[in-house]
Each structure stands twice: as C-alpha cells, then as structure tokens.
Write a protein that holds these residues in place. Sequence first.
Motif, mmCIF file in Angstrom:
data_model
loop_
_atom_site.group_PDB
_atom_site.id
_atom_site.type_symbol
_atom_site.label_atom_id
_atom_site.label_comp_id
_atom_site.label_asym_id
_atom_site.label_seq_id
_atom_site.Cartn_x
_atom_site.Cartn_y
_atom_site.Cartn_z
ATOM 1 N N THR A 82 0.870 -1.172 0.000
ATOM 2 C CA THR A 82 0.000 0.000 0.000
ATOM 3 C C THR A 82 0.906 1.220 0.000
ATOM 4 O O THR A 82 1.787 1.340 0.852
ATOM 5 C CB THR A 82 -0.915 0.031 1.238
ATOM 6 N N LEU A 83 0.706 2.090 -0.968
ATOM 7 C CA LEU A 83 1.528 3.296 -1.092
ATOM 8 C C LEU A 83 0.644 4.530 -0.931
ATOM 9 O O LEU A 83 -0.289 4.727 -1.713
ATOM 10 C CB LEU A 83 2.225 3.340 -2.459
ATOM 11 N N GLU A 84 0.942 5.321 0.101
ATOM 12 C CA GLU A 84 0.267 6.604 0.318
ATOM 13 C C GLU A 84 1.268 7.691 -0.032
ATOM 14 O O GLU A 84 2.200 7.959 0.732
ATOM 15 C CB GLU A 84 -0.203 6.719 1.769
ATOM 16 N N LEU A 85 1.092 8.329 -1.201
ATOM 17 C CA LEU A 85 2.171 9.141 -1.766
ATOM 18 C C LEU A 85 1.875 10.632 -1.868
ATOM 19 O O LEU A 85 2.787 11.414 -2.063
ATOM 20 C CB LEU A 85 2.540 8.599 -3.153
ATOM 21 N N GLY A 86 0.672 11.046 -1.788
ATOM 22 C CA GLY A 86 0.392 12.480 -1.873
ATOM 23 C C GLY A 86 0.314 12.989 -3.290
ATOM 24 O O GLY A 86 0.023 12.257 -4.235
ATOM 25 N N GLY A 87 0.593 14.247 -3.476
ATOM 26 C CA GLY A 87 0.489 14.864 -4.794
ATOM 27 C C GLY A 87 0.085 16.317 -4.657
ATOM 28 O O GLY A 87 -0.059 16.847 -3.552
ATOM 29 N N LYS A 88 -0.096 16.986 -5.791
ATOM 30 C CA LYS A 88 -0.452 18.401 -5.780
ATOM 31 C C LYS A 88 -1.967 18.537 -5.693
ATOM 32 O O LYS A 88 -2.677 18.436 -6.702
ATOM 33 C CB LYS A 88 0.103 19.099 -7.014
ATOM 34 N N CYS A 89 -2.468 18.761 -4.482
ATOM 35 C CA CYS A 89 -3.921 18.814 -4.249
ATOM 36 C C CYS A 89 -4.449 20.224 -4.526
ATOM 37 O O CYS A 89 -4.059 21.175 -3.835
ATOM 38 C CB CYS A 89 -4.245 18.402 -2.821
ATOM 39 N N PRO A 90 -5.332 20.380 -5.499
ATOM 40 C CA PRO A 90 -5.817 21.716 -5.850
ATOM 41 C C PRO A 90 -7.082 22.102 -5.073
ATOM 42 O O PRO A 90 -7.836 21.250 -4.607
ATOM 43 C CB PRO A 90 -6.146 21.568 -7.334
ATOM 44 N N VAL A 91 -7.282 23.395 -4.971
ATOM 45 C CA VAL A 91 -8.555 23.957 -4.527
ATOM 46 C C VAL A 91 -9.196 24.641 -5.727
ATOM 47 O O VAL A 91 -8.554 25.459 -6.393
ATOM 48 C CB VAL A 91 -8.371 24.982 -3.395
ATOM 49 N N ILE A 92 -10.434 24.287 -5.999
ATOM 50 C CA ILE A 92 -11.230 24.985 -7.017
ATOM 51 C C ILE A 92 -12.138 25.952 -6.271
ATOM 52 O O ILE A 92 -13.001 25.526 -5.493
ATOM 53 C CB ILE A 92 -12.075 23.993 -7.844
ATOM 54 N N LEU A 93 -11.926 27.238 -6.478
ATOM 55 C CA LEU A 93 -12.714 28.256 -5.778
ATOM 56 C C LEU A 93 -13.674 28.883 -6.781
ATOM 57 O O LEU A 93 -13.292 29.716 -7.596
ATOM 58 C CB LEU A 93 -11.782 29.307 -5.173
ATOM 59 N N ASP A 94 -14.927 28.456 -6.703
ATOM 60 C CA ASP A 94 -15.897 28.805 -7.743
ATOM 61 C C ASP A 94 -16.267 30.283 -7.719
ATOM 62 O O ASP A 94 -16.301 30.938 -8.756
ATOM 63 C CB ASP A 94 -17.148 27.938 -7.575
ATOM 64 N N SER A 95 -16.548 30.819 -6.538
ATOM 65 C CA SER A 95 -17.023 32.198 -6.484
ATOM 66 C C SER A 95 -16.714 32.812 -5.131
ATOM 67 O O SER A 95 -16.686 32.122 -4.110
ATOM 68 C CB SER A 95 -18.539 32.248 -6.741
ATOM 69 N N LEU A 96 -16.493 34.115 -5.131
ATOM 70 C CA LEU A 96 -16.320 34.865 -3.893
ATOM 71 C C LEU A 96 -17.358 35.980 -3.795
ATOM 72 O O LEU A 96 -17.191 36.950 -3.058
ATOM 73 C CB LEU A 96 -14.912 35.467 -3.829
ATOM 74 N N SER A 97 -18.444 35.831 -4.536
ATOM 75 C CA SER A 97 -19.441 36.897 -4.596
ATOM 76 C C SER A 97 -20.247 37.016 -3.308
ATOM 77 O O SER A 97 -20.743 38.089 -2.975
ATOM 78 C CB SER A 97 -20.396 36.661 -5.783
ATOM 79 N N ASN A 98 -20.399 35.931 -2.556
ATOM 80 C CA ASN A 98 -21.108 35.975 -1.278
ATOM 81 C C ASN A 98 -20.072 36.212 -0.173
ATOM 82 O O ASN A 98 -19.241 35.342 0.100
ATOM 83 C CB ASN A 98 -21.854 34.656 -1.053
ATOM 84 N N PRO A 99 -20.076 37.364 0.477
ATOM 85 C CA PRO A 99 -19.036 37.685 1.464
ATOM 86 C C PRO A 99 -18.952 36.671 2.604
ATOM 87 O O PRO A 99 -17.847 36.327 3.038
ATOM 88 C CB PRO A 99 -19.457 39.065 1.988
ATOM 89 N N SER A 100 -20.074 36.189 3.089
ATOM 90 C CA SER A 100 -20.061 35.226 4.193
ATOM 91 C C SER A 100 -19.417 33.918 3.771
ATOM 92 O O SER A 100 -18.555 33.373 4.483
ATOM 93 C CB SER A 100 -21.493 34.981 4.678
ATOM 94 N N ASP A 101 -19.809 33.394 2.600
ATOM 95 C CA ASP A 101 -19.216 32.154 2.091
ATOM 96 C C ASP A 101 -17.729 32.332 1.812
ATOM 97 O O ASP A 101 -16.924 31.428 2.050
ATOM 98 C CB ASP A 101 -19.924 31.717 0.812
#
Length: 480
Positions: free
Chosen positions: A208-227
């Motif tokens: 079993t190999l747990e190797l990681g990688g480049k994990c991205p964040v997809i940030l869809d919108s910042l239009s709602n200030p609270s979210d």
Amino acid sequence: MAEVENSLAELRQTFRSGRTRSVAWRKTQLRALLDLIRDKEDLIFEALYQDLGKHPVEAYRDEVGVVKKSATHALSNVEKWMAPKKGDLPLVFFPAKVEVLPEPLGVVLIFGSWNFPFDVTLDPLIGAISAGNAVVIKPSEHAPASSAFLAKTLPIYLDDSAIKVIEGEAGVSEQLLQHKWDKIFFTGSPRVGRLVMTAAAEHLTPVTLELGGKCPVILDSLSNPSDAKVAVKRIIGGKWGACSGQACIGVDYVLVEDKFKSNLIELLKKTIKKFYGENPINSKSIARIVNKQQFERLRNLLQDPLVSASIVHGGSLDEEKLLIEPTILLNPPLDADIMTEEIFGPLLPIITLDNIKESIDFINSRPKPLAIYAFTKDGTFKRQILAETSSGSVTFNDILVQFVCDSLPFGGVGQSGFGRYHGKYSFDNFSHEKAVMQRSFFLELEPRYPPWNDFKLKFIRLAYNFDYLGILLALMGLKR
C-alpha cells in the motif's frame, strides 16, 4: 542486520503460534494503545514540538485525537469485522454453503512518515492489529524525537513479541526491504515509493503506497461575502494549519477566476494576520519546516526570479528557526518547479482562469492528485468535477476533514498512490478474504463428468445460465 533477523524470526514464530488471531489479543492491544495515548499525551506533545514545532492543539487535532478516535472505533467493531460473511449460492450448487473468512496476512511492515509521525504510523498499526497481524514499525528518522518515543514506549504497552519498532537511517529501511513480508505499508514521496515497490516485487509482496500529490482547490465564487470568509479560513487551515503545508492532503494551489483574484488575496492576507499575527515567523501556532534539507528545497523553489516576482504576500524566511512565513504567489510560471513538484511547505500559488470550468482541464493535465477540494454551490459543476476528474478523494466546501472520517476510505490513485485505509478499510487492508465453500456428499450431478455427450453440454449451458426450470426439465427428460 542481526537485529532485523532476530526480530523477524520472533515475529514469525509468534504469528505461527496463532496468538495474534484471537479477538482477545486484538482487543488487548487496542486497549493498550489507548492507555498509551492517555498516559503519555504530554510526552507525545513534547516530541511533536521537538520534531516539528507543533502546538499542542494542532498535535491533538491532527495526531493524538485521530489515533484515539481510530483505536476506539476499531475496538468497538473488530469482532464484527472478524466475523465470516455468509454468501449466496445458485441453486445448482445445492446442498452447500459458502462464506468469506477474513484472515490476517502474517508479518507486515509499516513505514511511518515524519510530517505526522504518530498518526500516520499508529493508524495503520491499528488496522494491522485489528486484522490479527504481527508488525514491524519503521518510524521516520526525520522525526527523531517521535521515533525514539515510539521505540521506547510501544514495547512497554504492546505485545513485544508481536509488535516491534526498528529505528534507523535509510540504510535500515533498505535492510528491511530485502526481507520477505506479507504486506508493506508505506507513506512518503513517489520517489521513495518506487523504491519500496521495486524491492517488494522481488518477493511478490503486496504494498500500500500513500504518496500524496499536488492537491488543488477549485474556488468557484467569492461573490457571497459570508461564504468567501468561510472558504478562505478553510483554505488557510488546509494550507498553513496542517504542519505548515507539509501534509500530503494539504492545499497545494488554488484555482480561481481572474476577476476574483484581488478579493481572494486581500481576504487571505487579512485572515493570515488574524490567525498568525503581524509576524507569523514568531507565531506559536505555525509548525516549522522539518529540517534544513527541506528548508533549502523550499527556498530554492522561491529563488527562481520569475517565481519570486510572483510573490504577493510573505516570503520571509528564518533559517535558524527553520520557519517560512505564509507566502502567496500569483500566477507563477506553470513550468516552474513550484508548479510541477509537490510543494510540501507554506507556499501557496494562486492560478487564475477566465472561467472556473477550465479548472477541470487544468487538473486533468497533471498527475492525479490525492485530493481535490472544490468550493461551490453549483450542483451541475459538482457533478462535472466528480465525473470528469480522477483523484483519491473529492471534498466540497471544506478541506482535510475527509481524513478523519472513519467511514470513508483514504488513499490515492495513479501517482498519488494505491491502497486505502481508515476504519474498516484499515482492517481490510491488512486482511485476506478467504473464500470457503462446504458441500455435501448428497446429490451428485453426473453431467459434470465424462464421457461427454450433447445432453451434458445442454445441461451445463443451462446451469451456467441459471435456468433452473430448464435443468429440472432436462433431468426429467422433458422439453419446454
């Protein structure tokens, strides 16, 4: 080498004795592990501070608490996991019964990691114990205080004839890999993972190999200030709050539409200041880089002139303390090392896109990540991400929380690794599901034996098609 040979001989003898197979032994070891965590919590905190500068809150959240939760879960469920599972049989096999019997693999080897030296060492151990195996643990030499603690303390609490800790540098790991094991569990880099897999192939040892990688964040919108505030807090927690970015499932980079970049950067700066103060280098809430080698590697990532020109926040380094300020980069060159190698440190690139839907093609143009994080309320976009990308896991609107969920498997795909663990999946990882069939001497079906004829061919066709009425009619010599 002599220590390894002697340890392996004792472990094999213990496993052959059958002692580790009993539910009593498994539960005793799990309770003992819980006792260790309870009794030695302060010493564990101290070791983690020495190795990585982790604050006790971070140490409990990411290591002590996770191990305690995992061991408690296994202790409550191990009897159910061990129980044979009944299977269904087609009528053609009557009278018979079948079951799937989980059995331990044997003597297994677990390589711990330095970034989470307790959790990523003891969590697999919990699975190996629950499954009834004898175990060798090789802690990472890059977390020496944690390694020494495990080597000194585990034999006091656990069955030392069945569970052993072997310390040492890379040469010791190489010696261990020369031996035949019934399973190898490795957490680390893809480069070392290839070496482990190559060595295991000599003995056809499953890995079993747990190797990681480049994990991205997809940030869809910042239009709602609270979210937006919640999303940014979770991004910071998933980047700098998890061992200062030295986490295989931590945030590696953020994808956002170009029109939101300024808002995102300002929110990040404001929240970083709130979390870590005016001078994060002096904060007690951020872990340090593990050693000088890793510090130099991260500094080299920033020394590329085009990369350093993309820094929009942070960039300060303290070589003596091995600390790097939370650093934000805007659109560094995509062919630079910082965008082609796993960062594994407190550097956060932000990549802007014209349309957030382009994030799918961006991710698919790179090796499969261990995790994808997507902040979005768009149900159609969620389904698109799930259908059109491949990763070890996908988490919507949060970061890292999937790691502590015992009901979810944790593991990678492609270059981010293979195999899975956590909860019941850890038990399965270190078990073999043995198929068992029991038949009676009653009711012998002669068409299975020669000499062959057309009737027997017809009968076997019907049997494989599960046409029970056809079989009955054939035996009676009748037609439909």
